[in-house]
Design a protein around this motif. Structure first.
Motif, PDB file in Angstrom:
ATOM      1  N   PRO A  97       0.949  -0.737  -0.127  1.00  0.00           N
ATOM      2  CA  PRO A  97       0.147  -0.103   0.143  1.00  0.00           C
ATOM      3  C   PRO A  97       0.775   1.552  -0.004  1.00  0.00           C
ATOM      4  N   HIS A  98       2.022   1.064   0.533  1.00  0.00           N
ATOM      5  CA  HIS A  98       3.141   2.824   0.750  1.00  0.00           C
ATOM      6  C   HIS A  98       3.646   2.635  -1.038  1.00  0.00           C
ATOM      7  N   SER A  99       3.870   1.434  -1.739  1.00  0.00           N
ATOM      8  CA  SER A  99       4.127   1.645  -2.794  1.00  0.00           C
ATOM      9  C   SER A  99       3.131   2.320  -3.968  1.00  0.00           C
ATOM     10  N   PHE A 100       1.971   1.672  -3.253  1.00  0.00           N
ATOM     11  CA  PHE A 100       0.356   1.287  -4.124  1.00  0.00           C
ATOM     12  C   PHE A 100       0.334   3.238  -4.094  1.00  0.00           C
ATOM     13  N   ASN A 101       0.372   3.876  -2.917  1.00  0.00           N
ATOM     14  CA  ASN A 101       0.088   5.957  -2.512  1.00  0.00           C
ATOM     15  C   ASN A 101       1.245   6.455  -2.869  1.00  0.00           C
ATOM     16  N   THR A 102       2.340   6.214  -2.942  1.00  0.00           N
ATOM     17  CA  THR A 102       3.292   6.432  -4.191  1.00  0.00           C
ATOM     18  C   THR A 102       3.397   6.868  -4.669  1.00  0.00           C
ATOM     19  N   LEU A 103       3.534   5.811  -5.755  1.00  0.00           N
ATOM     20  CA  LEU A 103       2.787   5.893  -7.065  1.00  0.00           C
ATOM     21  C   LEU A 103       1.892   6.339  -7.937  1.00  0.00           C
ATOM     22  N   LYS A 104       0.803   5.946  -7.441  1.00  0.00           N
ATOM     23  CA  LYS A 104      -0.899   6.944  -7.924  1.00  0.00           C
ATOM     24  C   LYS A 104      -0.665   8.082  -7.144  1.00  0.00           C
ATOM     25  N   GLU A 115      -1.983   3.876 -14.311  1.00  0.00           N
ATOM     26  CA  GLU A 115      -3.526   3.623 -14.158  1.00  0.00           C
ATOM     27  C   GLU A 115      -2.569   2.492 -12.896  1.00  0.00           C
ATOM     28  N   VAL A 116      -2.690   2.902 -10.644  1.00  0.00           N
ATOM     29  CA  VAL A 116      -2.396   1.726  -9.826  1.00  0.00           C
ATOM     30  C   VAL A 116      -3.045   0.863  -9.689  1.00  0.00           C
ATOM     31  N   TYR A 117      -3.292   0.040  -9.345  1.00  0.00           N
ATOM     32  CA  TYR A 117      -4.446  -0.784  -8.512  1.00  0.00           C
ATOM     33  C   TYR A 117      -3.147  -1.366  -7.202  1.00  0.00           C
ATOM     34  N   HIS A 118      -4.298  -1.525  -6.072  1.00  0.00           N
ATOM     35  CA  HIS A 118      -3.746  -2.771  -4.977  1.00  0.00           C
ATOM     36  C   HIS A 118      -3.850  -3.752  -5.442  1.00  0.00           C
ATOM     37  N   HIS A 119      -3.201  -5.136  -4.935  1.00  0.00           N
ATOM     38  CA  HIS A 119      -3.027  -5.963  -5.570  1.00  0.00           C
ATOM     39  C   HIS A 119      -4.747  -6.696  -5.230  1.00  0.00           C
ATOM     40  N   THR A 120      -5.267  -6.185  -3.830  1.00  0.00           N
ATOM     41  CA  THR A 120      -6.901  -7.084  -3.587  1.00  0.00           C
ATOM     42  C   THR A 120      -7.627  -6.119  -5.354  1.00  0.00           C
ATOM     43  N   GLN A 121      -6.781  -5.112  -5.283  1.00  0.00           N
ATOM     44  CA  GLN A 121      -7.878  -4.250  -6.178  1.00  0.00           C
ATOM     45  C   GLN A 121      -8.191  -5.464  -7.619  1.00  0.00           C
ATOM     46  N   ALA A 155      -5.790   6.489   3.480  1.00  0.00           N
ATOM     47  CA  ALA A 155      -4.903   7.429   2.543  1.00  0.00           C
ATOM     48  C   ALA A 155      -5.385   7.025   1.309  1.00  0.00           C
ATOM     49  N   ASN A 156      -6.567   5.624   1.254  1.00  0.00           N
ATOM     50  CA  ASN A 156      -6.910   6.320  -0.762  1.00  0.00           C
ATOM     51  C   ASN A 156      -8.090   5.496  -0.003  1.00  0.00           C
ATOM     52  N   ASP A 157      -9.258   5.416   0.911  1.00  0.00           N
ATOM     53  CA  ASP A 157     -10.274   4.954   0.675  1.00  0.00           C
ATOM     54  C   ASP A 157     -11.081   3.401   0.449  1.00  0.00           C
ATOM     55  N   VAL A 158      -9.821   2.348   0.399  1.00  0.00           N
ATOM     56  CA  VAL A 158      -9.977   0.960  -0.329  1.00  0.00           C
ATOM     57  C   VAL A 158     -10.399  -0.023   0.318  1.00  0.00           C
ATOM     58  N   TYR A 159     -12.178   0.351   1.631  1.00  0.00           N
ATOM     59  CA  TYR A 159     -11.997  -1.054   2.420  1.00  0.00           C
ATOM     60  C   TYR A 159     -12.673  -2.139   2.152  1.00  0.00           C
TER      61      TYR A 159
END
Length: 259
Positions: A97-104, A115-121, A155-159
């Motif tokens: 998620p840290h890489s996800f937040n920074t890249l996105k 276009e950046v995805y967290h692996h769960t997404q 930080a990214n509202d992915v719940y």
């Protein structure tokens, strides 16, 4: 395990559909490497055409930025963006998620728009597209609680995305009293992972693990390698390591699908 690099792909004149950004923890930490391998197995099962940067991947600069070294962050970011843009990368997926937040959120202003995805997404997307199913009943009925990583949740509202995947595992899921927007940090964010905690009554990961233990889980699930480390240390502190496992959602899906 076949994991092609972008350089290999380019040499063959191919462009993968997604770049898997492994991240520092997923590359070097022995525990986090298991998460990386589980996610790669899922990508293979779904027949995803992916590649990694390999030795060309460097830290996103997240820890440097959080620790106040903006100059180092920008150096790291510009180097990475140059490489990503040279390979014409459009879509990135990461387990961190840290890489996800920074890249996105932080690379676009420096010229890195992806276009950046967290692996769960991304796993959820694969299921929605009919490319992946969660079949096994290996985890059916297991008691589980999910810890929200700060950089994914607040930080990214992915719940809901991770919870949607957990529902598919057939486990008995119980929320901690502090969850979603009120979830407590594991204690590793903001570069805290790399320093000793300040003096106080209780380390934050011990307190967060206490929240989890109140749900009487067999599994503590999370979606971040740093959360995994902190919660595992918390389980050890509470002398519960023979009763409770801490696992990433990718590992649980790989286990459910016998990968």
């Amino acid at each position: 395990m076949n994991v092609p690099t972008m350089a290999d792909m380019m040499a063959q004149g191919k462009q993968p559909e997604v770049l898997f950004w492994v991240g520092a923890a997923g590359s070097y930490d022995d525990r986090a490497k298991k998460i990386t391998k589980s996610f790669v197995k899922i990508l293979h099962q779904a027949n995803v055409d992916f590649a990694v940067l390999g030795t060309e991947e460097s830290s996103t600069g997240d820890a440097a930025k959080r620790a106040g070294n903006e100059f180092l962050f920008q150096m790291q970011a510009m180097t990475n963006i140059e490489i990503l843009n040279a390979y014409e990368v459009k879509t990135i997926v990461t387990c961190d998620p840290h890489s996800f937040n920074t890249l996105k959120n932080e690379y676009p202003s420096l010229g890195g728009k992806y276009e950046v995805y967290h692996h769960t997404q991304y796993i959820n997307k694969l299921i929605a597209d009919g490319r992946l199913t969660i079949e096994g009943e290996n985890l059916k009925g297991k008691r589980l609680t999910y810890h929200d990583p700060c950089y994914l949740g607040r930080a990214n509202d992915v719940y809901e995305t991770p919870r949607d995947l957990i529902k598919r595992l057939g486990v008995k899921s119980t929320e901690m009293k502090r969850h979603k927007s009120t979830a407590l940090c594991c204690g590793a964010g903001g570069a805290q992972m790399f320093k000793e905690p300040e003096k106080g009554d209780m380390d934050i990961n011990i307190l967060r693990t206490k929240d989890a233990l109140e749900t009487n889980p067999e599994i503590i699930a999370t979606g971040c390698p740093y959360c995994n480390t902190m919660m595992t240390d918390g389980v050890k502190f509470h002398l519960k390591e023979d009763q409770i496992v801490v696992k990433d959602i990718a590992e649980l899906i790989a286990e459910a699908n016998n990968l």
